[in-house]
Design a protein around this motif. Sequence first.
Motif, PDB file in Angstrom:
ATOM      1  N   UNK A  50      13.347 -44.451  30.366  1.00  0.00           N
ATOM      2  CA  UNK A  50      12.428 -44.597  29.244  1.00  0.00           C
ATOM      3  C   UNK A  50      11.412 -45.694  29.533  1.00  0.00           C
ATOM      4  N   UNK A  51      11.894 -46.815  30.052  1.00  0.00           N
ATOM      5  CA  UNK A  51      11.001 -47.936  30.355  1.00  0.00           C
ATOM      6  C   UNK A  51       9.932 -47.526  31.362  1.00  0.00           C
ATOM      7  N   UNK A  52      10.336 -46.819  32.407  1.00  0.00           N
ATOM      8  CA  UNK A  52       9.385 -46.438  33.466  1.00  0.00           C
ATOM      9  C   UNK A  52       8.425 -45.355  32.986  1.00  0.00           C
ATOM     10  N   UNK A  53       8.927 -44.400  32.209  1.00  0.00           N
ATOM     11  CA  UNK A  53       8.042 -43.341  31.712  1.00  0.00           C
ATOM     12  C   UNK A  53       7.008 -43.884  30.734  1.00  0.00           C
ATOM     13  N   UNK A  54       7.411 -44.822  29.885  1.00  0.00           N
ATOM     14  CA  UNK A  54       6.446 -45.444  28.978  1.00  0.00           C
ATOM     15  C   UNK A  54       5.410 -46.249  29.748  1.00  0.00           C
ATOM     16  N   UNK A  55       5.862 -46.952  30.789  1.00  0.00           N
ATOM     17  CA  UNK A  55       4.917 -47.714  31.618  1.00  0.00           C
ATOM     18  C   UNK A  55       3.962 -46.775  32.348  1.00  0.00           C
ATOM     19  N   UNK A  56       4.482 -45.646  32.828  1.00  0.00           N
ATOM     20  CA  UNK A  56       3.635 -44.682  33.524  1.00  0.00           C
ATOM     21  C   UNK A  56       2.553 -44.136  32.599  1.00  0.00           C
ATOM     22  N   UNK A  57       2.922 -43.839  31.361  1.00  0.00           N
ATOM     23  CA  UNK A  57       1.948 -43.291  30.421  1.00  0.00           C
ATOM     24  C   UNK A  57       0.900 -44.324  30.029  1.00  0.00           C
ATOM     25  N   UNK A  58       1.316 -45.572  29.878  1.00  0.00           N
ATOM     26  CA  UNK A  58       0.366 -46.607  29.462  1.00  0.00           C
ATOM     27  C   UNK A  58      -0.546 -47.039  30.611  1.00  0.00           C
ATOM     28  N   UNK A  59      -0.037 -47.057  31.846  1.00  0.00           N
ATOM     29  CA  UNK A  59      -0.847 -47.499  32.981  1.00  0.00           C
ATOM     30  C   UNK A  59      -1.769 -46.400  33.495  1.00  0.00           C
ATOM     31  N   UNK A  60      -1.297 -45.164  33.446  1.00  0.00           N
ATOM     32  CA  UNK A  60      -2.058 -44.043  33.988  1.00  0.00           C
ATOM     33  C   UNK A  60      -2.144 -42.923  32.942  1.00  0.00           C
ATOM     34  N   UNK A  62      -4.395 -40.877  32.143  1.00  0.00           N
ATOM     35  CA  UNK A  62      -5.082 -39.650  32.561  1.00  0.00           C
ATOM     36  C   UNK A  62      -4.682 -39.246  33.975  1.00  0.00           C
ATOM     37  N   UNK A  63      -3.551 -39.743  34.429  1.00  0.00           N
ATOM     38  CA  UNK A  63      -3.103 -39.436  35.780  1.00  0.00           C
ATOM     39  C   UNK A  63      -2.496 -38.047  35.891  1.00  0.00           C
ATOM     40  N   UNK A  64      -2.077 -37.705  37.068  1.00  0.00           N
ATOM     41  CA  UNK A  64      -1.563 -36.373  37.343  1.00  0.00           C
ATOM     42  C   UNK A  64      -0.181 -36.159  36.731  1.00  0.00           C
ATOM     43  N   UNK A  65       0.528 -37.261  36.436  1.00  0.00           N
ATOM     44  CA  UNK A  65       1.871 -37.142  35.883  1.00  0.00           C
ATOM     45  C   UNK A  65       1.929 -37.483  34.382  1.00  0.00           C
ATOM     46  N   UNK A  66       0.791 -37.670  33.761  1.00  0.00           N
ATOM     47  CA  UNK A  66       0.772 -38.157  32.374  1.00  0.00           C
ATOM     48  C   UNK A  66       1.468 -37.178  31.427  1.00  0.00           C
ATOM     49  N   UNK A  67       1.069 -35.910  31.472  1.00  0.00           N
ATOM     50  CA  UNK A  67       1.660 -34.934  30.553  1.00  0.00           C
ATOM     51  C   UNK A  67       3.140 -34.697  30.857  1.00  0.00           C
ATOM     52  N   UNK A  68       3.480 -34.635  32.141  1.00  0.00           N
ATOM     53  CA  UNK A  68       4.876 -34.445  32.507  1.00  0.00           C
ATOM     54  C   UNK A  68       5.724 -35.639  32.085  1.00  0.00           C
ATOM     55  N   UNK A  73       9.804 -38.020  28.706  1.00  0.00           N
ATOM     56  CA  UNK A  73      10.145 -39.111  27.798  1.00  0.00           C
ATOM     57  C   UNK A  73      10.898 -38.567  26.585  1.00  0.00           C
ATOM     58  N   UNK A  74      10.519 -37.372  26.120  1.00  0.00           N
ATOM     59  CA  UNK A  74      11.258 -36.736  25.022  1.00  0.00           C
ATOM     60  C   UNK A  74      12.717 -36.538  25.414  1.00  0.00           C
ATOM     61  N   UNK A  75      12.908 -36.012  26.634  1.00  0.00           N
ATOM     62  CA  UNK A  75      14.266 -35.764  27.139  1.00  0.00           C
ATOM     63  C   UNK A  75      15.040 -37.067  27.297  1.00  0.00           C
ATOM     64  N   UNK A  76      14.387 -38.094  27.834  1.00  0.00           N
ATOM     65  CA  UNK A  76      15.072 -39.373  28.061  1.00  0.00           C
ATOM     66  C   UNK A  76      15.507 -40.008  26.744  1.00  0.00           C
ATOM     67  N   UNK A  77      14.653 -39.945  25.735  1.00  0.00           N
ATOM     68  CA  UNK A  77      15.032 -40.476  24.423  1.00  0.00           C
ATOM     69  C   UNK A  77      16.220 -39.701  23.852  1.00  0.00           C
ATOM     70  N   UNK A  78      16.182 -38.393  24.001  1.00  0.00           N
ATOM     71  CA  UNK A  78      17.268 -37.568  23.456  1.00  0.00           C
ATOM     72  C   UNK A  78      18.593 -37.889  24.147  1.00  0.00           C
ATOM     73  N   UNK A  79      18.583 -37.967  25.471  1.00  0.00           N
ATOM     74  CA  UNK A  79      19.812 -38.261  26.207  1.00  0.00           C
ATOM     75  C   UNK A  79      20.268 -39.700  26.011  1.00  0.00           C
ATOM     76  N   UNK A  80      19.368 -40.567  25.617  1.00  0.00           N
ATOM     77  CA  UNK A  80      19.725 -41.963  25.372  1.00  0.00           C
ATOM     78  C   UNK A  80      20.203 -42.194  23.943  1.00  0.00           C
ATOM     79  N   UNK A  81      20.460 -41.093  23.213  1.00  0.00           N
ATOM     80  CA  UNK A  81      20.961 -41.163  21.829  1.00  0.00           C
ATOM     81  C   UNK A  81      19.983 -41.897  20.917  1.00  0.00           C
ATOM     82  N   UNK A  82      18.700 -41.568  21.054  1.00  0.00           N
ATOM     83  CA  UNK A  82      17.661 -42.111  20.184  1.00  0.00           C
ATOM     84  C   UNK A  82      16.949 -40.927  19.524  1.00  0.00           C
ATOM     85  N   UNK A  83      17.583 -40.300  18.527  1.00  0.00           N
ATOM     86  CA  UNK A  83      17.013 -39.065  17.960  1.00  0.00           C
ATOM     87  C   UNK A  83      15.664 -39.265  17.289  1.00  0.00           C
TER      88      UNK A  83
END
Length: 328
Positions: A50-60, A62-68, A73-83
Amino acid sequence: MQVRHLLLIAILALTVACSSKEVLDENLSETELYQQAQSDLDNKSYTSAVTKLKALESRYPFGRYAEQAQLELIYAYYKNAEPEAARSAAERFIRLHPQHPNVDYAYYVKGLASFDQDRGLLTRFLPLDMSKRDPGAARDSYNEFAQLTSRYPNSRYSPDAKQRMIYLRNLLAAYEIHVAHYYLTRQAYVAAANRGRYVVENFQETPAVGDGLAVMTEAYQRLTLDDLAATSLETLKLNYPEHPSLVDGEFVPREEEADTRSWLAKATLGLIESETPLPPGETRASQDVVRQYEDAEEQIPDELKPKAEEASKQDRSWFSRITFGLFD
């Protein structure tokens, strides 16, 4: 043993929360940050992911991995028991990318997050009856799965969503029956009958329909609405002849009839009755109002009371009055 398990889980969760403040290298490229997030997901280190995906979205953004990254991040929050966080991330993705080829996944995980919101750690160790809990999350999950199946009927997630909707529909119907029985115990028979009818009308093909008919029959019997009670009972016998409320073809109410006797009558086992039983449809309050009216009428002085002739005139019909009694 269960208490020990709960304490251990709480300690582990607190330890993970305290140790989750990860410091990321500011010089990581977009690809390196995404690869590290993927590695965390593979290792089930969801907090770090979650930490890395949030950093990726904030730093880049409009990058190539932004939408992915937003999807994962949705999946990571769900698996981390953060509904709640998973639902918010899913709603954000749907709002930003309504035409994305994988937007159906966002709808699906959004429904899963609501589905699991009431099925946390406690339900694994404690025998909780889900039909007696607040159905808010279950209702949200059902509506979210319904959106998925209606908008994307050919999605690969639709079959699983439909199966979960069947379970949720049965759960919501069972909750309505639980509330209806609570109303029966509180002698709120009109509310109980309405709940039973709501189940019969809106939750067809669920196991609770027979229970709804039984509730309607019992509530209408208590209200002395014989025609409605008979109709409900006939429908129950015709469609659910094996229902537990039917014993040898006869209806047996689930709740005992309320004891309206005074505390003195109950304490003396009926030897001393302080008040006579109420007729059907009457209450102590209505009897008090009638008694006050009769007492007030008796206290009127004789000279102020209308004479017999005047009283008979007051009882004339409106037709007699407008014709001055010519047609009496």
